[in-house]
Design a protein around this motif. Structure first.
Motif, PDB file in Angstrom:
ATOM      1  N   ILE A  74      -5.938   6.859  -1.313  1.00  0.00           N
ATOM      2  CA  ILE A  74      -4.858   5.879  -1.300  1.00  0.00           C
ATOM      3  C   ILE A  74      -4.013   6.045  -0.039  1.00  0.00           C
ATOM      4  O   ILE A  74      -3.641   5.070   0.615  1.00  0.00           O
ATOM      5  CB  ILE A  74      -3.981   6.021  -2.558  1.00  0.00           C
ATOM      6  CG1 ILE A  74      -4.784   5.645  -3.809  1.00  0.00           C
ATOM      7  CG2 ILE A  74      -2.733   5.145  -2.448  1.00  0.00           C
ATOM      8  CD1 ILE A  74      -4.060   5.898  -5.108  1.00  0.00           C
TER       9      ILE A  74
ATOM     10  N   SER B 214       0.936  -7.992   2.904  1.00  0.00           N
ATOM     11  CA  SER B 214       0.428  -6.748   2.320  1.00  0.00           C
ATOM     12  C   SER B 214       0.409  -6.851   0.802  1.00  0.00           C
ATOM     13  O   SER B 214      -0.504  -6.344   0.143  1.00  0.00           O
ATOM     14  CB  SER B 214       1.279  -5.555   2.771  1.00  0.00           C
ATOM     15  OG  SER B 214       2.516  -5.490   2.085  1.00  0.00           O
TER      16      SER B 214
ATOM     17  N   LEU C 145      -3.065  -6.910  -1.807  1.00  0.00           N
ATOM     18  CA  LEU C 145      -3.261  -5.995  -2.923  1.00  0.00           C
ATOM     19  C   LEU C 145      -3.215  -6.702  -4.276  1.00  0.00           C
ATOM     20  O   LEU C 145      -3.751  -6.206  -5.263  1.00  0.00           O
ATOM     21  CB  LEU C 145      -2.194  -4.893  -2.876  1.00  0.00           C
ATOM     22  CG  LEU C 145      -2.473  -3.613  -3.661  1.00  0.00           C
ATOM     23  CD1 LEU C 145      -3.765  -2.959  -3.193  1.00  0.00           C
ATOM     24  CD2 LEU C 145      -1.308  -2.639  -3.515  1.00  0.00           C
TER      25      LEU C 145
ATOM     26  N   ARG D 284       2.475   1.598  -3.414  1.00  0.00           N
ATOM     27  CA  ARG D 284       1.484   2.081  -4.385  1.00  0.00           C
ATOM     28  C   ARG D 284       1.371   3.603  -4.330  1.00  0.00           C
ATOM     29  O   ARG D 284       1.402   4.277  -5.368  1.00  0.00           O
ATOM     30  CB  ARG D 284       0.143   1.432  -4.066  1.00  0.00           C
ATOM     31  CG  ARG D 284      -1.017   1.864  -4.947  1.00  0.00           C
ATOM     32  CD  ARG D 284      -2.297   1.295  -4.363  1.00  0.00           C
ATOM     33  NE  ARG D 284      -3.475   1.672  -5.127  1.00  0.00           N
ATOM     34  CZ  ARG D 284      -4.701   1.666  -4.619  1.00  0.00           C
ATOM     35  NH1 ARG D 284      -4.891   1.308  -3.356  1.00  0.00           N
ATOM     36  NH2 ARG D 284      -5.736   2.025  -5.359  1.00  0.00           N
TER      37      ARG D 284
ATOM     38  N   GLN E 109       0.817  -1.203   0.000  1.00  0.00           N
ATOM     39  CA  GLN E 109       0.000   0.000   0.000  1.00  0.00           C
ATOM     40  C   GLN E 109       0.861   1.267   0.000  1.00  0.00           C
ATOM     41  O   GLN E 109       0.564   2.231  -0.715  1.00  0.00           O
ATOM     42  CB  GLN E 109      -0.950  -0.007   1.203  1.00  0.00           C
ATOM     43  CG  GLN E 109      -2.051  -1.054   1.121  1.00  0.00           C
ATOM     44  CD  GLN E 109      -1.570  -2.473   1.417  1.00  0.00           C
ATOM     45  OE1 GLN E 109      -0.445  -2.683   1.889  1.00  0.00           O
ATOM     46  NE2 GLN E 109      -2.412  -3.459   1.151  1.00  0.00           N
TER      47      GLN E 109
ATOM     48  N   GLU F 251      -5.666   4.576   2.996  1.00  0.00           N
ATOM     49  CA  GLU F 251      -5.519   3.123   3.103  1.00  0.00           C
ATOM     50  C   GLU F 251      -4.184   2.763   3.753  1.00  0.00           C
ATOM     51  O   GLU F 251      -4.083   1.786   4.493  1.00  0.00           O
ATOM     52  CB  GLU F 251      -5.617   2.483   1.718  1.00  0.00           C
ATOM     53  CG  GLU F 251      -6.993   2.603   1.084  1.00  0.00           C
ATOM     54  CD  GLU F 251      -7.020   2.072  -0.331  1.00  0.00           C
ATOM     55  OE1 GLU F 251      -5.999   1.508  -0.779  1.00  0.00           O
ATOM     56  OE2 GLU F 251      -8.060   2.215  -1.005  1.00  0.00           O
ATOM     57  N   VAL F 252      -3.149   3.578   3.462  1.00  0.00           N
ATOM     58  CA  VAL F 252      -1.828   3.348   4.054  1.00  0.00           C
ATOM     59  C   VAL F 252      -1.894   3.502   5.562  1.00  0.00           C
ATOM     60  O   VAL F 252      -1.254   2.762   6.322  1.00  0.00           O
ATOM     61  CB  VAL F 252      -0.796   4.317   3.453  1.00  0.00           C
ATOM     62  CG1 VAL F 252       0.530   4.227   4.208  1.00  0.00           C
ATOM     63  CG2 VAL F 252      -0.588   4.025   1.974  1.00  0.00           C
TER      64      VAL F 252
END
Length: 313
Positions: free
Chosen positions: A108, A134, A138, A42, A39, A111-112
Motif C-alpha cells: 500500500i 486520486s 480509488l 488509505r 492513496q 502505491e503511495v
C-alpha cells in the motif's frame, strides 16, 4: 491556500471517538494545495487502525520514535508521506510481527510513492483537481450532481474543450487539460469494477455550450452512456417542484475497502471543498439519494433527453 476547519478531532485521542468514524473529522477548502490523496489516506487509516489495536495514543508513538505528534497525525490523515524507515519503525511500535501483514502494508505504501499517471499534466492541472482524481481512481462508485454543467466523466470532446477554453491559460494549456480529462474518462470507463451514478440537471442541457451542434452531440453521448449498465443517469427536471437542487454541485466517492469511508466534495470556481466529517458526508448522501428519487426514472430520462435533443438542430 489551504484552509482546514476541524469539525471533530481527527485522531480521537482526547475525545473518545476512536471508533468507526476515524479519519472523517474535517472539511477542507482546497485551492493551491492538494488534499490528502486517497492513496495516502488509505495507508494512514490502516496505520491508525494498527495504533488503536496496540492501545497507543499519537503522543506516545511520537515519544517512542523521537518524532513530533503532528507528524504521526499528518501521516494518519494522509497529508504527509511516511518514509520506508519510519514506516518500519511504526510496525515495530505497533507490534506487527505478521510478515504477510507487513508485506501488505508495504505494498500500500508503495502505491503511495509511485508516480501518479497524471504526472505529465501536473503543470497544467491544479493540485486540488489532482487530489479529486486520486479519489476517482480509488473509488468503485462515483455519485454526482452538477447543476450548471456536466460532470467531466460524461463530457464529449467538443463540449469539454469548449468549457476548458473558458478558463485560464492559452491554447496549449487548454489542449493538455483536455488530454488529461480524456485520460480520466478512458481509465474510468475501461475499469469494469467502477460505476457512475449521476443526476443530470435539465438546466445544464438547456444552457448552450459553444453551439447547437456541440449540445446535440453531447445529448446523444448521454443516451449512449445509458446503454452501459455502469452509468446510471437520471434527469432532474427544471420545473419539477419536487426537485430540490439546493444541494449544489456534489460528488461522492465510495470505496471498496471498509476502512475507507465515503468522501464528498463540491468543485467550485477556483477550488474544491472536501468533506470528511461523518455527519456532513452522510447528510449529503441522504440529500443526493432524495434528489435522485425525485428525478426522472431511466426510461423517462431517456425520453426527456430525446426531447431535449430536438432543441438543437
Amino acid at each position: 491556500m489551504l484552509v482546514v476547519k476541524n469539525l471533530a478531532d481527527a485522531s480521537g485521542d482526547d475525545h473518545g471517538s476512536e471508533g468507526a468514524t476515524a479519519g472523517r473529522g474535517s472539511v477542507r477548502f482546497l485551492h493551491s494545495e492538494a488534499a490528502p490523496s486517497a492513496q495516502r489516506l488509505r495507508l494512514g487509516l490502516h496505520l491508525r487502525e494498527l495504533r488503536l489495536r496496540a492501545g497507543l495514543k499519537q503522543g506516545e508513538v511520537a515519544r517512542r520514535l523521537g518524532a513530533s505528534e503532528s507528524k504521526v497525525s499528518r501521516i494518519e490523515t494522509g497529508t504527509f508521506k511516511a518514509k520506508p524507515a519510519f514506516l518500519e519503525a511504526l510496525f515495530d511500535a505497533y507490534v506487527v510481527h505478521d510478515a504477510a501483514e507487513r508485506a501488505r502494508l508495504r505494498e500500500i505504501a508503495g502505491e503511495v510513492n509511485e508516480a501518479a499517471w497524471w504526472q505529465p499534466w501536473k503543470g497544467v492541472s491544479q493540485p486540488y483537481l489532482q487530489a479529486l482524481v486520486s479519489c476517482e481512481d480509488l473509488a468503485v462508485r462515483v455519485k454526482s450532481y452538477e447543476p450548471q454543467c456536466l460532470h467531466g466523466l460524461l463530457q464529449t470532446s467538443a463540449y469539454g474543450q469548449a468549457l476548458i477554453r473558458r478558463g485560464r491559460g492559452g491554447p496549449e494549456a487548454h489542449e493538455e487539460l483536455w488530454k488529461f480529462r480524456a485520460e480520466r474518462q478512458r481509465r474510468f470507463t475501461e475499469d469494469t469494477g467502477k460505476s457512475f451514478i449521476g443526476v443530470v440537471d435539465e438546466s445544464a442541457l438547456r444552457r448552450t455550450v459553444e453551439s447547437s451542434a456541440v449540445m446535440r452531440e453531447q445529448i446523444e453521448h448521454l443516451l449512449e452512456l445509458m446503454d452501459d449498465a455502469r452509468f446510471q443517469l437520471r434527469l432532474a427536471e427544471q420545473f419539477n417542484p419536487r426537485v430540490h437542487s439546493e444541494i449544489g454541485p456534489l460528488t461522492i466517492f465510495d470505496f471498496a475497502e471498509p476502512i475507507m469511508p465515503s468522501v464528498a466534495c463540491a468543485e467550485l470556481f477556483d477550488g474544491s471543498v472536501v468533506y470528511q466529517d461523518a455527519e456532513m458526508v452522510d447528510r449529503r448522501i441522504v440529500k443526493f439519494d432524495a434528489l435522485r428519487v425525485a428525478s426522472l426514472a431511466p426510461d423517462a430520462t431517456r425520453r426527456k433527453l430525446q426531447q431535449l435533443r430536438t432543441l438543437y438542430k
